[in-house]
Write an enzyme that holds these catalytic residues in place. Structure first.
Site, PDB file in Angstrom:
ATOM      1  N   GLU A 230      31.953  39.907  37.868  1.00  0.00           N
ATOM      2  CA  GLU A 230      31.826  39.331  39.217  1.00  0.00           C
ATOM      3  C   GLU A 230      30.388  39.204  39.709  1.00  0.00           C
ATOM      4  O   GLU A 230      30.055  39.645  40.802  1.00  0.00           O
ATOM      5  CB  GLU A 230      32.662  40.157  40.212  1.00  0.00           C
ATOM      6  CG  GLU A 230      34.130  40.242  39.815  1.00  0.00           C
ATOM      7  CD  GLU A 230      34.978  41.064  40.783  1.00  0.00           C
ATOM      8  OE1 GLU A 230      34.412  41.657  41.726  1.00  0.00           O
ATOM      9  OE2 GLU A 230      36.199  41.109  40.596  1.00  0.00           O
TER      10      GLU A 230
ATOM     11  N   GLU B 260      43.209  39.665  34.001  1.00  0.00           N
ATOM     12  CA  GLU B 260      43.820  40.437  35.106  1.00  0.00           C
ATOM     13  C   GLU B 260      44.915  39.614  35.762  1.00  0.00           C
ATOM     14  O   GLU B 260      45.028  39.549  36.989  1.00  0.00           O
ATOM     15  CB  GLU B 260      42.742  40.844  36.141  1.00  0.00           C
ATOM     16  CG  GLU B 260      41.594  41.617  35.527  1.00  0.00           C
ATOM     17  CD  GLU B 260      40.512  42.060  36.502  1.00  0.00           C
ATOM     18  OE1 GLU B 260      40.742  42.036  37.737  1.00  0.00           O
ATOM     19  OE2 GLU B 260      39.425  42.447  36.042  1.00  0.00           O
TER      20      GLU B 260
HETATM   21  C1  XIL Z   1      41.150  47.072  41.450  1.00  0.00           C
HETATM   22  C2  XIL Z   1      42.175  48.151  41.066  1.00  0.00           C
HETATM   23  O1  XIL Z   1      43.360  47.533  40.687  1.00  0.00           O
HETATM   24  C3  XIL Z   1      42.415  49.062  42.242  1.00  0.00           C
HETATM   25  O2  XIL Z   1      43.243  50.151  41.852  1.00  0.00           O
HETATM   26  C4  XIL Z   1      41.112  49.569  42.814  1.00  0.00           C
HETATM   27  O3  XIL Z   1      41.357  50.338  43.966  1.00  0.00           O
HETATM   28  C5  XIL Z   1      40.184  48.422  43.126  1.00  0.00           C
HETATM   29  O4  XIL Z   1      39.986  47.635  41.965  1.00  0.00           O
HETATM   30  N1  XIL Z   1      38.630  42.820  40.049  1.00  0.00           N
HETATM   31  C6  XIL Z   1      38.524  43.739  39.045  1.00  0.00           C
HETATM   32  C7  XIL Z   1      39.411  44.918  39.024  1.00  0.00           C
HETATM   33  O5  XIL Z   1      37.727  43.527  38.093  1.00  0.00           O
HETATM   34  O6  XIL Z   1      38.817  46.035  38.409  1.00  0.00           O
HETATM   35  C8  XIL Z   1      39.889  45.271  40.413  1.00  0.00           C
HETATM   36  O7  XIL Z   1      40.803  46.351  40.284  1.00  0.00           O
HETATM   37  C9  XIL Z   1      40.487  44.082  41.086  1.00  0.00           C
HETATM   38  C10 XIL Z   1      39.494  42.958  41.192  1.00  0.00           C
END
Ligand code: XIL
Length: 355
Positions: A169, A276
């Site tokens: 990101e 994701e």
């Molecule tokens: C999120 C997790 O799912 C949560 O448990 C945590 O509190 C916050 O992060 N982008 C990413 C992930 O790369 O690592 C993030 O995961 C969501 C957005």
């Protein structure tokens, strides 16, 4: 299809320094692929993805690994895992120079025991970053902290990680760089420094740039990532893959040009991994969108794997959206069946990860 798997596996086996875990992981994938030929559809997500040499993974949390239904579903359906939080900077180096690996180790050990691949998530990210990093004031200090963190984690799991999200990101939706402590202290070059450091720390891991909202080739942010990859490839900076997080929802739906976006990344000479994936819903509309995503990946040889962002809906980071493939009782949702049949429908197998 099987020919591609064999070719890819043979290539892996020839690579010097290949570690046992990777052999076990890929052998597992190969075995599943050989048993389930194109004519007889595989009955789990991982085995059906393996038919074209791909993986199908889930983000997992270490604190659920003592729950039998969770583990049974994980072990039955998936052949790759991504720790959801356990490898992040706040979890692994909360105090400078003091490393905590236990929770992530638990996930890695479980995955390796099952012959699954492991994706590393993530080394350099502005979020879930301890305050000591954010408080560093000089470029030299941030550089030392960042390279030290990358070296420590990648050495700890050297040879055990299939792909690492090296930088996560780094761009804003406008395509401008996000103003993080890495960007503001080191400058634009921090991403290159991170990838060069990562390659030296674990030469067998595929190195990915990972982001959300880069699913539509026409968006400014996606174009910024195209430019980054093209620049790295032109100048010989190591990069092997781009991770499309693909957190879809009503305001950020699956774009119509999703397959073309994947193709355009692949044409730059990197693998694409969907890292994701989540799509809210519970019925036919959710299933249609999941099918669309899987079909897009299956259509591109260099789209090498898909990871959904959790297993049952109630453990999602957005449980109210019920965005996953299993309901809170681990029943398969219509989206699960759509994904399984899309994986079983086949597609071109992956090509070697590095060009
Ligand atoms: C999120 C997790 O799912 C949560 O448990 C945590 O509190 C916050 O992060 N982008 C990413 C992930 O790369 O690592 C993030 O995961 C969501 C957005």
């Amino acid at each position: 299809m099987i020919g591609n798997v064999v070719t890819d596996t043979a290539r892996q086996a020839r690579r010097p320094g290949l570690r046992t875990a990777l052999v076990v992981g890929i052998a597992g994938v190969l075995g599943a692929g050989l048993m389930a030929g194109p004519a007889d559809a595989a009955s789990t997500l991982g085995a059906s993805a393996a038919q074209t040499g791909r993986y199908f993974g889930a983000a997992v949390a270490a604190h659920h690994l003592d729950e039998p239904a969770y583990v049974a579903t994980l072990d039955r359906e998936f052949n790759s895992v991504t720790p959801e939080n356990e490898m992040k900077w706040d979890a692994t180096e909360p105090v400078r120079g003091s490393f905590r690996y236990a929770a992530a180790d638990q996930i890695v050990a479980h995955a390796r025991g099952q012959g699954m691949l492991v994706r590393g998530h993530t080394l350099v990210w502005h979020s879930q970053l301890p305050s000591w990093v954010r408080g560093l004031s000089t470029a030299a200090d941030v550089r030392t902290a960042m390279t030290g963190h990358i070296n420590a984690l990648m050495s700890h799991w050297r040879g055990q990680i299939h792909s690492w999200n090296v930088v996560n990101e780094a761009f804003q939706d406008t395509g401008a760089r996000r103003n993080t402590v890495f960007q503001s202290r080191i400058g634009d070059d921090y991403i290159e420094l991170a990838f060069r450091t990562a390659r030296a720390a674990d030469p067998d891991a595929r190195l990915c740039y990972n982001d959300y909202y880069i699913d539509d080739a026409n968006h400014a942010k996606t174009r910024a990532v195209f430019d980054l990859v093209r620049d790295f490839k032109t100048r010989g900076v190591p990069i092997d893959c781009v991770g499309l997080q693909s957190h879809f929802n009503a305001t950020s739906p699956v774009p119509d040009n999703y397959r073309q976006t994947i193709e355009r990344f692949a044409a730059l000479g990197v693998d694409v991994q969907i890292t994701e994936l989540e799509i809210p819903g519970s019925g036919a509309a959710q299933a249609d969108d999941y099918r669309k995503v899987v079909n897009a990946c299956m259509a591109v040889a260099r789209c090498t794997g898909i990871t959904v962002f959790g297993i049952p809906d109630h453990y999602s980071w957005r449980p109210y959206a019920t965005p996953l493939l299993f309901d809170s009782e681990y029943n398969k949702k219509p989206a699960y069946e759509a994904v399984l049949s899309a994986l079983n429908a086949g597609g071109p197998g992956p090509v070697p990860a590095r060009s």
